[in-house]
Design an enzyme around this catalytic site. Structure first.
Site, PDB file in Angstrom:
ATOM      1  N   HIS A 161     -11.481  -6.006   8.970  1.00  0.00           N
ATOM      2  CA  HIS A 161     -12.109  -5.815   7.633  1.00  0.00           C
ATOM      3  C   HIS A 161     -13.484  -4.878   7.823  1.00  0.00           C
ATOM      4  CE1 HIS A 161      -9.629  -9.266   6.451  1.00  0.00           C
ATOM      5  NE2 HIS A 161      -9.803  -8.953   5.488  1.00  0.00           N
ATOM      6  N   GLU A 211       0.845  -1.050  -0.029  1.00  0.00           N
ATOM      7  CA  GLU A 211      -0.056  -0.037  -0.005  1.00  0.00           C
ATOM      8  C   GLU A 211       0.849   1.280  -0.096  1.00  0.00           C
ATOM      9  OE1 GLU A 211      -2.541  -3.414   1.167  1.00  0.00           O
ATOM     10  OE2 GLU A 211      -0.442  -2.594   1.737  1.00  0.00           O
TER      11      GLU A 211
END
Length: 664
Positions: free
Chosen positions: A471, A404
């Protein structure tokens, strides 16, 4: 680095006399500036200095080997890049003295700046992130079919950063024309290279990325110049990254206050005997290309340039703090979108509205590139980019490695080079791995030296789907505390499209939060075509007079359900964007109802609701008939099991809060 270095040899080149003398002049200029700056430091004119004395051959050789419009990403000791690119000395001195005529208007120091006019992008203190920016500018060159390279410097210490790995890996996978230059100068502050890495040479790391690796003498300006020149020419026509280790030595401290007591005296002496300026000037004299008279004349001329620029810098005004100017420079000016005529609409699910907005953005902005894990052939884990690869091509719809920070850095570099980028976090939770790039690079770039950072980051967030602690988070408050970021959080299909287009239209970094629980559970009318909303405008979802619920995202729907089930006369305000924030709408609803619940999904402590409640208490106190009440999730991670998640989320406590506040 502890072994006796070999003597310098300048034999075996085929450069003409004019080139040799040009290299000498460009070595001499940063040396003379540095010597003067050390005096300025002792005199208190400047506050800090990172000396590159003895390392000039790397900066000078690399810079002169490139074309003037090829991007260079610098570090502490790369003064020779700036002087070789003919950056005005007056502006450099103003920068180092913290004056408004410098590149950062006194907002940052030393080499923490860039100059778009000179295709130079300076460092931030975190060392590794600039490497991925070079990946991004190189990507732009490749996509536009330009025969250009990018070059990024790092130090031996910086190679220990994860950003080093991520940048090299992306560049190798995408076959980009980037030259990564390691200035291996023996120490990371006081940490010797023996404690930084275990391989014999840092160039050996290249093989792990499937790229070439070279180790050269960084004190030999001819070796640096010819190596980089040859590599650049190859990469312009056959793009692929290369790792070049330049062996050199730092004969002064990391910065002057550090000193060099931890370095053996004899080691410094050995490397001073290999000084790139002294040895090269001796070589030119031996070849009768340089005389004492020529040296004295050139030295006097450069010193005169320095003194003239310093005298002019001394006359420049100091910073005069002005709040309005500081706030104005936080963001690049955003051109308001052209008014759009009333458009036909169709019913779309929330997730399809996002996809539709992204498609419209891709059509409207040919320079827009999408980056993210699994977004190409697979269409993304939520299928938002399904079919995009076929419609827009692999150049613009790019699968990325799982890194990322490197991807966000590449997006920023691509934007610096004139592009527009959208990065999809597979799940918003994973943004933690790119946090540094967002809060220290994206957010601060325009404020520091006026460079727009045209990057949108999409973040699938939120609970209610049984996805557990990693998540399901919604992390807007991590970023609302960072000036320089715009934060968007839609709650309807229409806003999902039009606010995404607003984010893509804006030249500043925008974080776009999209709630996963709304993806397929919510449908609504969505305008067709390129319809762009205005950032920073709240929406009255439901007018009321008894109590205001100020919220965003899924909270809008929880509040609506609570109003329907209780029959309470609630006014529901959907903020839609958290930065910029619609303070006028907040003030108006407080004045209307005099009672306020601030509702959000993130955990209570440290959530954005605390900022909202504080602002209301500070600015609307006289209009309140009751304390501002925050309703948010429990102060725990997001649990997995359905019953635990329902208990965690605030919707289970909202009706009680409404009842209690109405009865206050």
């Amino acid at each position: 680095m502890t072994a006796t270095p070999a003597p310098l040899s300048y034999a075996g080149h085929s450069l003409d006399a004019a080139t040799l003398l040009r290299l000498y002049e460009h070595l001499l200029r940063p040396r003379l500036i540095e010597e003067k700056m050390l005096k300025q430091l002792r005199g208190g004119v400047i506050s800090k200095w990172f000396s590159g004395i003895g390392q000039e051959a790397i900066s000078v050789g690399c810079t002169l080997a490139l074309e003037p419009d090829e991007y260079i990403f610098t570090m502490h000791r790369n003064l020779g890049v700036f002087t070789s690119r003919q950056v005005p000395l007056l502006q450099l001195f103003a920068q180092w003295q913290g004056k408004p005529a410098g590149f950062t208007k006194g907002r940052d120091r030393s080499f923490h700046f860039g100059s778009a006019a000179h295709h130079i992008v300076g460092m931030i203190s975190h060392l590794g992130p600039q490497l991925a920016l070079a990946v991004g500018t190189a990507l732009g060159h490749k996509l536009r079919g330009e025969a250009k390279v990018s070059l990024a410097f790092t130090g031996d210490g910086g190679t220990s950063e994860g950003d080093f790995h991520e940048a090299l890996n992306i560049a190798a996978v995408w076959k980009l024309p980037v030259i990564f230059v390691i200035e291996n100068n023996g120490y990371g502050l006081s940490t010797p290279v023996s404690e930084q890495y275990a391989c014999d040479s840092l160039a050996d790391r290249a093989v792990g990325y499937g790229m070439r690796g070279l180790s050269i003498d960084g004190n030999n300006v001819l070796e640096v110049y010819e190596t980089i020149r040859q590599l650049a020419e190859e990469l312009r026509h056959d793009p692929a990254p290369v790792l070049v280790e330049c062996r050199t030595f730092r004969v002064r401290g990391h910065e002057e206050a550090s000193g060099v007591k931890y370095v053996p005296d004899e080691l410094i002496e050995r490397w001073q005997a290999r000084d790139p300026l002294d040895t090269f000037s001796d070589y030119l004299r031996d070849r009768e290309l340089l005389t004492e008279e020529h040296t004295a004349t050139l030295t006097a001329s450069i010193k005169a340039e320095i003194e003239t620029a310093l005298a002019a810098a001394a006359e420049l005004p100091n910073v005069q703090p002005a709040v309005a100017e500081e706030l104005e420079d936080l963001f690049a000016p955003a051109i308001a979108p052209a008014p759009t005529p009333a458009a036909a609409s169709r019913e779309l699910r929330f997730i399809d509205a996002i996809s539709d907005g992204l498609r419209e953005g891709m059509r409207a902005y040919p320079e827009l590139v999408l980056m993210g894990q699994d977004i190409a052939d697979y269409g993304g884990v939520f299928k938002i980019t399904d079919g995009f690869l076929e419609d827009f091509g692999a150049g613009r719809v790019r699968n990325t490695p799982l890194c990322e920070s490197g991807v966000i850095g590449a997006a920023l570099g691509y934007a610096i080079g004139g592009g527009k980028a959208m990065v999809e976090m597979q799940f918003g939770d994973f943004v933690t791995c790119g946090f540094n790039q967002i809060v220290n690079n994206l957010a601060k770039l325009h404020y520091r030296w006026g460079q727009a950072a045209d990057v949108t980051i999409r973040l699938p967030v939120g609970g209610g789907v049984g996805a557990g602690p990693f998540h399901s988070q919604t992390m807007e408050s991590w970023f609302t505390a960072v000036p320089g970021l715009k934060i968007v959080y839609p709650s309807t299909p229409e806003d999902a499209k039009t606010l995404l287009l607003a984010a893509l239209h804006d030249p500043n970094p925008v974080l776009y939060f999209e709630h996963k629980a709304l993806y397929r559970s919510l449908s609504g009318e969505v305008p067709e075509g390129l319809v762009i909303a205005e950032l920073g405008r709240a929406r009255i979802v439901r007018p009321g007079a008894a109590l205001s619920v100020i919220t965003y995202g899924a909270g809008v729907h929880w509040a609506t359900a609570a109003a329907e089930s209780t029959g309470a006369d609630l006014e529901i305000v959907d903020l839609r964007s958290l930065a910029p924030l619609d303070y006028a709408a907040i003030r108006a609803t407080v004045a209307k109802t005099s009672r306020v619940i601030v509702l959000h999904e993130a955990s209570l402590t440290g959530g954005f609701g605390g900022e909202l409640a504080a602002w209301i208490g500070e600015h609307c106190f006289e209009q309140l008939d009751a304390p501002v009440r925050r309703v948010a999730s429990l102060n725990t991670p997001v649990p997995f099991a359905g019953g635990l998640e329902d208990q965690y989320l605030p919707k289970s406590r909202l009706i009680d809060a409404i009842t209690e506040l109405l009865a206050y």
